[in-house]
Design a protein around this motif. Structure first.
Motif, short mmCIF file in Angstrom:
data_model
loop_
_atom_site.label_atom_id
_atom_site.label_comp_id
_atom_site.label_asym_id
_atom_site.label_seq_id
_atom_site.Cartn_x
_atom_site.Cartn_y
_atom_site.Cartn_z
N ALA A 28 0.84 -1.20 0.00
CA ALA A 28 0.00 0.00 0.00
C ALA A 28 0.87 1.25 0.00
O ALA A 28 1.87 1.32 0.72
N GLU A 29 0.50 2.22 -0.80
CA GLU A 29 1.23 3.48 -0.86
C GLU A 29 0.57 4.55 0.01
O GLU A 29 1.22 5.51 0.40
N THR A 30 -0.71 4.40 0.29
CA THR A 30 -1.43 5.38 1.10
C THR A 30 -2.23 4.65 2.19
O THR A 30 -2.44 3.42 2.13
N ALA A 31 -2.67 5.41 3.18
CA ALA A 31 -3.49 4.84 4.25
C ALA A 31 -4.81 4.32 3.70
O ALA A 31 -5.34 3.30 4.18
N GLU A 32 -5.35 4.98 2.70
CA GLU A 32 -6.61 4.54 2.10
C GLU A 32 -6.45 3.18 1.43
O GLU A 32 -7.32 2.31 1.54
N GLN A 33 -5.33 2.96 0.75
CA GLN A 33 -5.07 1.67 0.11
C GLN A 33 -4.90 0.58 1.17
O GLN A 33 -5.39 -0.54 0.99
N ALA A 34 -4.22 0.92 2.26
CA ALA A 34 -4.02 -0.06 3.33
C ALA A 34 -5.36 -0.49 3.93
O ALA A 34 -5.58 -1.67 4.20
N GLN A 35 -6.27 0.46 4.12
CA GLN A 35 -7.59 0.13 4.65
C GLN A 35 -8.40 -0.70 3.66
O GLN A 35 -9.13 -1.60 4.05
#
Length: 270
Positions: A28-35
């Motif tokens: 994931a590159e961003t927190a949104e992608q991680a979520q």
């Protein structure tokens, strides 16, 4: 590229997450992608640092065990002997059952959590900076500031509690304990079960959240200090780091003692 304060905080609080996104496995590159990766995503930094601290514990203690001598001990041997004696006395005073597992387990819990917590003494930008130079964009290096790590340990303790409760009391004895505590009347079995099961389930929850909350809050304060001008940072970083000389071993000690107490209760045959 300069970061805003919000971006800096978010960057330091984001784990290096690997999971399935849009049908492919990726970081994931961003927190949104991680979520968006969901439950089965892996926090690679937490896994790597917790395993590293675990292997460091095993390496140091085995090295001392192999090279121990009865003469003048080295500083490391003296430290290991003090820790082992301390944990041994704590288990002897707290655990009232008979088990060859509890003392080694208590030692492992204490030292592993202590080493993971101790990473907090490293300045907040050092390891993430080295990781960024190696092409790793996000690296949160204190495992106990991640609830995945603290819940992993506490759930392991929980399974041991259930295992020994059934082993010592039997399935019927454990069920009877849950059904007739604290009120010994058949009409109050549903109420007793609710209280006992709630108390049983809150044990791993309290273990995990207590450790995570203290370590996460401390990490946030270190991040906020790092946002201040350089000449102010060292005036605040030093006292806060000294304060963690108490917090870091204290949290490891509390987790260990509560684990021993819970396992001692599981060994009570009555």
């Amino acid at each position: 590229m300069a970061q805003s304060s919000a971006e800096y905080i978010q960057h330091h609080l984001q784990n290096l997450t690997f999971g399935k996104l849009d049908g492919t496995w990726q970081f994931a590159e961003t927190a949104e992608q991680a979520q968006a990766m969901g439950f089965w995503a892996i926090h690679v930094d937490t896994m790597a640092m917790s395993l590293l601290m675990g292997f460091l514990f095993l390496f140091l203690f085995r090295r001392v065990a192999v090279k121990a001598n009865e003469g003048v001990p080295t500083g490391l041997q003296g430290f290991v002997e003090v820790v082992v004696e301390f944990v041994q006395n704590m288990v002897r005073d707290t655990f009232y059952g008979r088990s060859s597992l509890i003392a080694p387990l208590a030692l492992t819990i204490f030292m592993w959590i202590l080493l993971m917590n101790s990473l907090k003494w490293i300045p907040i930008d050092v390891i993430p900076g080295l990781a960024a130079a190696a092409g790793i964009p996000n690296f949160k290096y204190v495992p106990t500031a991640d609830p995945n790590a603290t819940f992993g340990i506490s759930i392991g303790v929980f399974f041991l509690i259930v295992f020994y409760s059934i082993k010592i009391k039997g399935v019927g004895g454990f069920a009877k304990e849950l059904s007739f505590t604290p009120f010994k009347h058949w009409s109050l079995i549903p109420f007793n079960l609710f209280l006992e099961l709630l108390g049983l389930l809150t044990k791993p929850l309290s273990l995990a959240l207590r450790l995570f909350g203290n370590m996460y809050a401390g990490e946030v304060v270190f991040i906020l200090i790092a946002l201040l001008p350089f000449y102010v940072q060292w005036a605040l970083y030093g006292p806060w780091a000294i304060f963690h000389i108490l917090v870091i071993p204290l949290q490891a000690f509390i987790f260990m003692v509560l684990s021993i107490v819970y396992l001692s209760a599981a060994h009570e045959s009555h």
